[in-house]
Design a protein around this motif. Structure first.
Motif, mmCIF file in Angstrom:
data_model
loop_
_atom_site.group_PDB
_atom_site.id
_atom_site.type_symbol
_atom_site.label_atom_id
_atom_site.label_comp_id
_atom_site.label_asym_id
_atom_site.label_seq_id
_atom_site.Cartn_x
_atom_site.Cartn_y
_atom_site.Cartn_z
ATOM 1 N N GLY A 19 0.802 -1.212 0.000
ATOM 2 C CA GLY A 19 0.000 0.000 0.000
ATOM 3 C C GLY A 19 0.837 1.266 0.000
ATOM 4 O O GLY A 19 2.064 1.229 -0.085
ATOM 5 N N ASP A 20 0.153 2.403 0.087
ATOM 6 C CA ASP A 20 0.739 3.744 0.148
ATOM 7 C C ASP A 20 1.594 4.066 -1.079
ATOM 8 O O ASP A 20 2.818 3.954 -1.062
ATOM 9 C CB ASP A 20 1.570 3.923 1.418
ATOM 10 C CG ASP A 20 1.711 5.406 1.768
ATOM 11 O OD1 ASP A 20 1.565 6.238 0.859
ATOM 12 O OD2 ASP A 20 1.961 5.720 2.941
ATOM 13 N N PHE A 21 0.916 4.488 -2.142
ATOM 14 C CA PHE A 21 1.588 4.810 -3.398
ATOM 15 C C PHE A 21 1.702 6.321 -3.612
ATOM 16 O O PHE A 21 1.857 6.772 -4.748
ATOM 17 C CB PHE A 21 0.841 4.171 -4.574
ATOM 18 C CG PHE A 21 1.087 2.691 -4.699
ATOM 19 C CD1 PHE A 21 1.960 2.199 -5.647
ATOM 20 C CD2 PHE A 21 0.457 1.784 -3.854
ATOM 21 C CE1 PHE A 21 2.202 0.840 -5.758
ATOM 22 C CE2 PHE A 21 0.682 0.424 -3.960
ATOM 23 C CZ PHE A 21 1.561 -0.055 -4.916
ATOM 24 N N GLY A 22 1.639 7.095 -2.542
ATOM 25 C CA GLY A 22 1.700 8.551 -2.678
ATOM 26 C C GLY A 22 3.016 9.064 -3.210
ATOM 27 O O GLY A 22 3.082 10.137 -3.810
ATOM 28 N N THR A 23 4.096 8.288 -2.994
ATOM 29 C CA THR A 23 5.410 8.711 -3.514
ATOM 30 C C THR A 23 5.823 7.911 -4.740
ATOM 31 O O THR A 23 6.942 8.067 -5.238
ATOM 32 C CB THR A 23 6.485 8.552 -2.420
ATOM 33 O OG1 THR A 23 6.494 7.191 -1.971
ATOM 34 C CG2 THR A 23 6.234 9.471 -1.253
ATOM 35 N N ALA A 24 4.944 7.030 -5.227
ATOM 36 C CA ALA A 24 5.276 6.205 -6.395
ATOM 37 C C ALA A 24 5.501 7.085 -7.623
ATOM 38 O O ALA A 24 4.929 8.170 -7.744
ATOM 39 C CB ALA A 24 4.170 5.196 -6.656
ATOM 40 N N ARG A 25 6.335 6.602 -8.522
ATOM 41 C CA ARG A 25 6.618 7.339 -9.754
ATOM 42 C C ARG A 25 6.469 6.410 -10.958
ATOM 43 O O ARG A 25 6.882 5.246 -10.913
ATOM 44 C CB ARG A 25 8.040 7.920 -9.725
ATOM 45 C CG ARG A 25 8.224 9.008 -8.676
ATOM 46 C CD ARG A 25 7.391 10.239 -8.999
ATOM 47 N NE ARG A 25 7.551 11.304 -8.023
ATOM 48 C CZ ARG A 25 6.748 11.517 -6.990
ATOM 49 N NH1 ARG A 25 5.729 10.683 -6.768
ATOM 50 N NH2 ARG A 25 6.949 12.525 -6.165
ATOM 51 N N ILE A 26 5.870 6.949 -12.023
ATOM 52 C CA ILE A 26 5.692 6.202 -13.264
ATOM 53 C C ILE A 26 6.811 6.596 -14.216
ATOM 54 O O ILE A 26 7.057 7.780 -14.440
ATOM 55 C CB ILE A 26 4.323 6.512 -13.890
ATOM 56 C CG1 ILE A 26 3.215 6.070 -12.920
ATOM 57 C CG2 ILE A 26 4.167 5.829 -15.229
ATOM 58 C CD1 ILE A 26 1.836 6.463 -13.354
ATOM 59 N N VAL A 27 7.504 5.592 -14.758
ATOM 60 C CA VAL A 27 8.692 5.850 -15.569
ATOM 61 C C VAL A 27 8.509 5.237 -16.950
ATOM 62 O O VAL A 27 8.106 4.077 -17.076
ATOM 63 C CB VAL A 27 9.950 5.252 -14.896
ATOM 64 C CG1 VAL A 27 11.199 5.607 -15.690
ATOM 65 C CG2 VAL A 27 10.076 5.748 -13.465
ATOM 66 N N GLN A 28 8.797 6.017 -17.961
ATOM 67 C CA GLN A 28 8.699 5.537 -19.338
ATOM 68 C C GLN A 28 9.791 4.511 -19.610
ATOM 69 O O GLN A 28 10.970 4.750 -19.351
ATOM 70 C CB GLN A 28 8.858 6.708 -20.314
ATOM 71 C CG GLN A 28 8.760 6.329 -21.779
ATOM 72 C CD GLN A 28 7.331 6.049 -22.217
ATOM 73 O OE1 GLN A 28 6.396 6.632 -21.679
ATOM 74 N NE2 GLN A 28 7.166 5.149 -23.167
ATOM 75 N N MET A 29 9.415 3.355 -20.122
ATOM 76 C CA MET A 29 10.390 2.316 -20.449
ATOM 77 C C MET A 29 10.688 2.326 -21.940
ATOM 78 O O MET A 29 9.784 2.390 -22.764
ATOM 79 C CB MET A 29 9.879 0.932 -20.044
ATOM 80 C CG MET A 29 9.770 0.730 -18.544
ATOM 81 S SD MET A 29 9.307 -0.948 -18.108
ATOM 82 C CE MET A 29 10.749 -1.865 -18.585
#
Length: 607
Positions: free
Chosen positions: A463-473
């Motif tokens: 849980g807790d995805f507030g600091t998650a980052r989406i990265v282009q592959m």
């Protein structure tokens, strides 16, 4: 006894020290009371919600931390001083990473004849007993007196000043291997008073009848002139110049900061004046409309596109579901805000308040709310927490309710090793799913025990995805899963390379997972757990390292998993395993198979 002094060693235990100070005041009614304190600096200092080894902090952070420690020590001594309303009281303290050595240094420096000690262990130290008469007083009750110093009076008190300085210099030399917040090779010796009147001998006295403790503390806060620092070494003058120079720079920086704040306040006042003037020249109707528009713009956030499978709820429904956020429904209180248990549509849910921009609930704002919605709305995995709904107007997230709390809670309750291994395998699967998402990999960036949640059967969810980052592959490039961002996360779990460079990669999650594995297997929660496990493996002491509350571990395989976890924490990122490689995670898979087989055999026998 009119001219004599009685020294009282004081620490941070106010109740105990108060009793000893009052005992000395009653039993030595005509003597001057002198409080002495040795401040032992911790090797750790607060940093980003966690702790950081002092030696790794930058000079500015170190200086701020030292200033806070000094202020705390001064306030503590002023509080003790206030116990003796009508007595003359002096106070001295020294900073040293060895309390006994620091106390001996103070005794020699001040030529102390008798000292009241509230610790039996300290009072037994031969080095202390041969310096002066030691009165052992525990919680205000006299226990004993040591006169061992009489045998050694020829060795102290009559030495030349050069000998004394040489002795102090020798006692205060520190090891090159010291990690802590330490003084230079010589001590910081500080004496101070409430009203800054310095006597002829350089010792500052505190006049008890002239000023109350509250006024004294005010004086400390309003002026930095309460301390005089004396450094004993061959380079004393140079050190003093360096310290004075550093103080001058600090004072200039403080003045500049204050000027900036004044300018910011003035700018705000001018903006407010312009706004009020604009309001005054508009018609009442237009002015009211403009006010409404500005208020809406101030409070409105971009409306997110919420996928169909995630429900939207008004604030009124959330308030009803939580009984207006009643304290009995509070099930968690994290750094990002409180979590409440509630019921929506007959389903028990967890309601997380992120509270945008300074609202009472939570410290997060809209960006983190948006981040969780974007990530969780596109992620579906049995071991990742499921987002059920949102309340956009108040930045509220609604999840499935997981009644068994966090993995940290599970460890504290003695979670069996078989469940621990299963949970690690589940979370490796969840992280592999995030990292292999295409065309956008997802980096969690805050993996830790308290962000792994357990359902009624102890099945885990990340849980807790507030600091998650989406990265282009970009599959044709070698090093592509990387994003530059400000260091974030939790100290102890944060990838040191990310902390230093700001480059967030999938390997940053691998580092944090390595720390989680070490904690799950050992039950240790120390920030230096990597070093502890390395030392235990070096000494072939794995048996004593594994958490006994989890049951009887398969030690050979557990040791292999510990070594894999240390590989996850390698400072060389390319040496770390990847979540998507089954070969890298063979030790975990073997333990998972052993745990499953063990449960199956137990179930068969029971049947």
């Amino acid at each position: 006894m009119d001219q004599e002094e009685v020294h009282i060693a004081v620490g941070k235990n106010f109740k105990r020290e108060k009793a000893n100070i009052l005992w000395a005041a009653a039993n030595f009614p005509r003597a001057t009371l002198v409080l002495v304190n040795v401040h032992w600096p911790s090797k750790w200092m607060p940093f980003m919600g966690g702790e950081l080894l002092y030696k790794f902090a930058d000079e500015k952070e170190k200086e701020m931390h030292r200033d806070k420690q000094t202020e705390a020590t001064v306030k503590m001594l002023l509080q003790y001083k206030s116990l003796c309303d009508t007595r003359e009281v002096k106070a001295h303290y020294i900073t040293h990473d060895d309390i006994l050595v620091g106390l001996v240094n103070l005794i020699k420096k001040l030529k102390i004849k008798r000292i009241v000690i509230g610790s039996r262990k300290m009072a037994k130290q031969e080095e202390l007993r041969k310096c002066c008469q030691v009165w052992v007083v525990l919680n205000g009750k006299y226990m004993s007196t040591s006169n061992d110093y009489l045998k050694h009076t020829g060795n102290i008190g009559n030495r030349g000043s050069s000998d004394l300085l040489a002795s102090i210099h020798e006692l205060t030399q520190l090891s090159d291997e010291s990690d802590g917040y330490t003084t230079p090779p010589s001590d910081f010796y500080v004496s101070f008073q409430a009203d800054d009147i310095i006597s002829g001998d350089g010792v500052i006295q505190m006049e008890g009848a002239d000023q109350s403790a509250k006024e004294a503390e005010q004086g400390v806060e309003e002026s930095n002139a309460y301390e005089e620092v004396e450094i004993f070494s061959e380079e004393g003058a140079d050190k003093s110049d360096e310290i004075q120079s550093a103080r001058n720079i600090s004072e200039e920086a403080a003045k500049l900061m204050e000027e900036m704040k004044k300018l910011q306040r003035k700018l705000k006042d001018l903006q407010d004046e312009g706004y009020n003037h604009e309001q005054s020249i508009l018609s009442p109707r237009k002015g009211s409309a403009l006010l409404r528009e500005r208020t809406l713009l101030k409070n409105r956030y971009p409306k997110l596109h919420i996928p169909d499978h995630i429900s939207e709820f008004p604030m009124s429904r959330i308030e009803k579901a939580t009984n207006n956020f009643h304290s009995k429904n509070l099930i968690g209180e994290g750094g990002y805000g409180p979590v409440y248990k509630g019921k929506l549509g007959g389903v028990i849910v967890a309601i997380k308040m992120l509270g945008p921009h300074g609202k009472p609930h939570g410290k997060q704002g809209f960006p983190e709310f948006q981040q969780e919605v974007v990530v969780l709305s596109r992620t579906e995995h049995p071991h990742i927490v499921r987002l059920i709904g949102v309340c956009q107007e108040s930045c509220i997230l609604i999840y499935e309710h997981l009644p068994n709390g966090t993995l940290m809670d599970g460890l504290s309750k003695g979670l069996p090793w078989k469940d621990r291994i299963r949970i690690l395998a589940e979370q490796r699967s969840a992280l592999a799913h995030l990292h292999s998402s295409f065309p956008h990999a997802i980096i969690h960036a805050d993996l830790k025990l308290t962000n792994i949640l357990l359902d009624a059967g102890n099945v885990s969810r990340l849980g807790d995805f507030g600091t998650a980052r989406i990265v282009q592959m970009k599959p044709l490039e070698e090093d592509t899963v990387c994003r530059r961002t400000n260091p974030m996360g939790t100290m102890g779990y944060m990838d040191p390379i990310f902390f230093m460079t700001g480059e967030l990669t999938t390997e940053s999650d691998v580092y944090a997972f390595g720390v989680v594995i070490l904690q799950v297997l050992t039950g240790l929660l120390d920030l230096n757990i990597v070093e502890q496990v390395q030392e235990a493996l070096r000494r072939d002491a794995v048996h004593g390292l594994l958490d006994a509350s989890a049951g009887s571990w398969p030690e050979v395989q557990a040791e292999r998993l510990l070594r894999l976890a240390l590989k996850c924490c390698n400072l060389e990122r390319k040496q770390r395993p990847t979540f998507t490689s089954d070969t890298d995670w063979r030790p975990l898979d073997i333990l998972r198979t052993m745990a499953t087989a063990s449960k199956s055999r137990k179930w068969s026998r029971g049947k």
